[in-house]
Write an enzyme that holds these catalytic residues in place. Structure first.
Site, PDB file in Angstrom:
ATOM      1  N   ASP A 119       0.839  -1.204   0.000  1.00 14.55           N
ATOM      2  CA  ASP A 119       0.000   0.000   0.000  1.00 14.55           C
ATOM      3  C   ASP A 119       0.872   1.251   0.000  1.00 14.55           C
ATOM      4  OD1 ASP A 119       0.971  -0.636   2.518  1.00 14.55           O
ATOM      5  OD2 ASP A 119      -0.868  -0.135   3.590  1.00 14.55           O
ATOM      6  N   ASP A 122       7.242   3.686   3.270  1.00 11.14           N
ATOM      7  CA  ASP A 122       7.550   4.831   4.122  1.00 11.14           C
ATOM      8  C   ASP A 122       9.063   4.848   4.371  1.00 11.14           C
ATOM      9  OD1 ASP A 122       7.193   6.925   5.903  1.00 11.14           O
ATOM     10  OD2 ASP A 122       6.539   5.660   7.552  1.00 11.14           O
ATOM     11  N   ARG A 184      -9.692   1.716   7.177  1.00 12.93           N
ATOM     12  CA  ARG A 184      -9.215   1.014   5.981  1.00 12.93           C
ATOM     13  C   ARG A 184     -10.299   0.955   4.900  1.00 12.93           C
ATOM     14  NH1 ARG A 184      -4.389  -1.694   7.242  1.00 12.93           N
ATOM     15  NH2 ARG A 184      -4.205  -2.491   9.353  1.00 12.93           N
TER      16      ARG A 184
END
Ligand code: IMP
Ligand code: MG
Length: 194
Positions: A119, A122, A184
């Site tokens: 998703d 980072d 979500r």
């Protein structure tokens, strides 16, 4: 009283302009339309590059489940699907800096063409961990697709092959991405307001 939502237009209209979590406010960032348009492009690119292969597409749970579903619907070539489950964030907005394996693969990926679906990348720690783990099983090839990448917060040397959107180093939620396991299910992505 909650009204009955009987069709998609009604569901879409119920999407919020702002999300309040305690004293924090999240505002719309990437619309459903923008996300879907980009996924069609990514799907087309992946389908073209793998049209003579039988890739195994591996989603990283939980965050990638919605992106994964929409992405594979836009990859009409033959492919196989599997999932890994990792946890790194715990209950907060800050990464714990540790990755835990919660569910392993079922498939044998030796000599297979592997596409990993994330998703968001980072720090890059999760992807680095997965790449090393999958690398040990000697796949024929391995590529990574992520819906979101925060270039400013990358700390690990990772190669991301397909990127949906590069975004600033701000916390986002929705469309698979959670804040303490919630949100979500939102159809679009929201960002924490400064
Ligand atoms: P990394 O290991 O630091 O690259 O973090 C990757 C994982 O942290 C992602 O798969 C997400 O589950 C989570 N994450 C990173 N940034 C965000 C964010 O802005 N919102 C929600 N989850 C995030
Ligand atoms: Mg994730």
């Amino acid at each position: 009283m909650q009204k009955d939502l009987q069709n998609l237009d009604e569901v879409k209209k119920e999407q919020k302009d702002e999300i309040h979590v305690g004293s924090e406010v999240f505002v719309p960032f990437l619309s459903e339309e923008k996300i879907q348009k980009r996924i069609i492009e990514l799907g087309a690119q992946i389908s073209e590059e793998y049209k003579d292969k039988l890739p195994i597409i591996i989603g990283i749970l939980n965050g990638s489940f919605i992106f994964m579903a929409d992405l594979v619907k836009n990859i009409p070539i033959n492919c196989e699907i599997d999932f890994f489950k990792l946890s790194s964030y715990g209950e907060s907005k800050i990464s714990s800096g540790k990755v835990k394996m919660l569910k392993e693969l079922n498939a044998d990926i030796k000599d297979r063409h592997v596409i990993i679906v994330e998703d968001i990348v980072d720090s890059g720690l999760s992807i680095k961990y997965i790449e090393e783990l999958i690398g040990e099983s000697e796949p024929a090839s391995m590529k990574v697709v992520t819906l979101l990448l925060k270039p400013e917060s990358l700390k690990y040397d990772v190669k991301i092959d397909y990127i949906g959107f590069e975004i600033p180093n701000k916390f986002v939620l929705g469309y698979g991405l959670d804040y303490a396991q919630k949100y979500r299910n939102l159809r679009s992505i929201y960002v924490l307001k400064d």
